[in-house]
Design an enzyme around this catalytic site. Structure first.
Site, short mmCIF file in Angstrom:
data_model
loop_
_atom_site.label_atom_id
_atom_site.label_comp_id
_atom_site.label_asym_id
_atom_site.label_seq_id
_atom_site.Cartn_x
_atom_site.Cartn_y
_atom_site.Cartn_z
N TYR A 141 0.85 -1.19 0.00
CA TYR A 141 0.00 0.00 0.00
C TYR A 141 0.89 1.24 0.00
CZ TYR A 141 -2.97 3.74 1.73
OH TYR A 141 -3.63 4.93 1.86
N GLU A 197 -4.07 7.29 -3.38
CA GLU A 197 -3.47 6.04 -2.94
C GLU A 197 -3.44 4.97 -4.01
OE1 GLU A 197 -5.80 4.93 0.59
OE2 GLU A 197 -7.06 3.68 -0.67
#
Ligand code: GDP
Ligand code: MN
Length: 379
Positions: free
Chosen positions: A101, A189
């Site tokens: 991530y 993101e």
């Protein structure tokens, strides 16, 4: 404003980030054609403003164009977190070795952008934060310098041991930071950022949330808004100049001013109730806004009572009263309503309401208590 994955991917690609090229389809036919053009294995992905599409069955891998068509048939029209899927993205499926991530957010504590990474990617980052917070690494960025190469490298080493992968990830983080700034984002993101068996680092998902206050000076970003993918009541409210956010409770609140709206919600909770929404009709006195507000509140079936809480400063209570009377003519009012008004032209407002058969209170506690009780009785 949230962007779709395919829109966010285009922004990341423009910033230089490696993103597999794909295309968007609105019909199974088109999805099949895109898959045939791409050749090989593809991922068919629901395009909705919601995370967790994978878990909800909105991301599926297909070995052939025919299978891509079947997946598109299943995904188009599907509901994910209350939103209907109207488009799918068809992209070449990557072979995945690891999932990480990488994200950039605006951090309220440091009042700076913050880069966040985790080697535990692919799943909900909220879940990682709750269960294994030690797997999340953060770095505050000094906006004067941006994300510096050594900072990005330090974060990269939290993801990988192989320096060749670390260098790629560091480059991607710096490009993501630039994309974040250029979009006026509050969130950007990549989850998952994957490594492939060939040793490449690639972005397989992209999520960008843009600060609405940045849209006026970014027409190209503002143009990406997809009204059909948003909650229709939030769209209607925004177009009418109202701030409206749907919540889980049953007391419909209509208030002027964000501070009073929050205080009202607190008081609803204090008296044992639960607000159905946040709604700020703003500082102006336009009766039409009240009409729109009441229409939006009453269209929510979970609303059991309606509470007006108006403090007349610039807002004139008599204008709001006229708006309420007009609104109840246009909207079929089938639920109890409690009105509290105080301040500018309060006496005139009370007269207008009483002439129309309503009663008005001036005490906030009394009004909130009554609205909570009425919602309780109805529920
Ligand atoms: P989200 O669940 O809404 O965040 O959607 P994602 O785009 O992140 O997809 C969910 C999961 O599907 C990813 O974490 C991957 O495990 C898998 N996935 C997505 N794209 C691909 C792909 O191209 N290849 C493979 N093998 N898996 C993929
Ligand atoms: Mn994802």
């Amino acid at each position: 404003m949230n962007l779709h994955e395919y829109q966010a991917r285009a922004l990341l690609k423009a910033a230089g980030i490696p993103v597999p090229d794909g295309d968007v389809a609105t019909t199974p036919n088109d999805a099949e054609a895109i898959a045939a053009r791409l050749g090989g294995r593809v991922a068919v992905k629901a395009q909705v403003h919601a995370g967790g599409r994978g878990k909800a069955g909105g991301v599926k891998l297909a070995e052939s164009p025919g299978e891509a068509r079947a997946h598109a048939e299943a995904i188009l029209g599907m509901q994910i977190k209350g939103l209907t899927v109207q488009k799918v993205l068809v992209v070449p499926a990557a072979a995945i070795e690891t999932e990480s991530y990488v994200g950039v957010i605006v951090d309220r504590v440091s009042q700076c952008p913050l880069v966040m990474v985790s080697p535990a990617g692919g799943v909900d980052i909220e879940e990682v934060a709750a269960k294994t917070p030690e797997k999340i690494f953060r770095r505050v960025v000094d906006p004067r310098y941006g994300l510096l190469p050594y900072e990005a490298m330090a974060l990269g080493f939290r993801l990988y041991d192989d320096v060749r992968l670390v260098r790629q990830a560091a480059g991607i983080m710096r490009q993501l930071y630039v994309a974040f700034l250029q979009a006026g984002a509050s969130l950007a993101e990549i989850n998952p950022l994957v490594t492939t068996p060939e040793g490449e680092v690639v972005a397989l998902d992209a999520k960008i949330g843009v600060d609405d206050n940045e849209l006026a000076r970014r027409p190209a970003i503002a143009n990406l808004r997809d009204l059909s993918a948003e909650d229709p009541h939030e769209v209607e409210a925004r177009e009418a100049g109202l701030s409206y956010i749907k919540l889980d409770g049953n007391v419909g609140c209509c208030v002027n001013g964000a501070g009073l709206a929050m205080a009202t919600m607190d008081l609803v909770k204090y008296y044992g109730g639960d607000p159905a929404n946040f709604l700020d009709i703003g500082g102006s006195s336009n009766p039409q806004k009240v009409v729109t507000a009441l229409r939006i509140i009453t269209s929510d079936p979970s609303v059991k009572s309606i509470l007006f809480n108006i403090f007349g400063g610039i807002t004139r209570c008599d204008d709001v009263a006229n708006g309420i009377v007009e609104a109840t003519r246009q909207v079929d009012l089938d639920r109890p309503m409690v009105i509290r008004l105080t301040g500018t032209n309060e006496e005139a407002a009370v007269r207008i309401l009483e002439d129309a058969g309503f009663s008005a209170l001036t005490d906030m506690d009394e009004a909130v208590e009554r609205a909570v009780a009425l919602a309780g009785e109805a529920a």
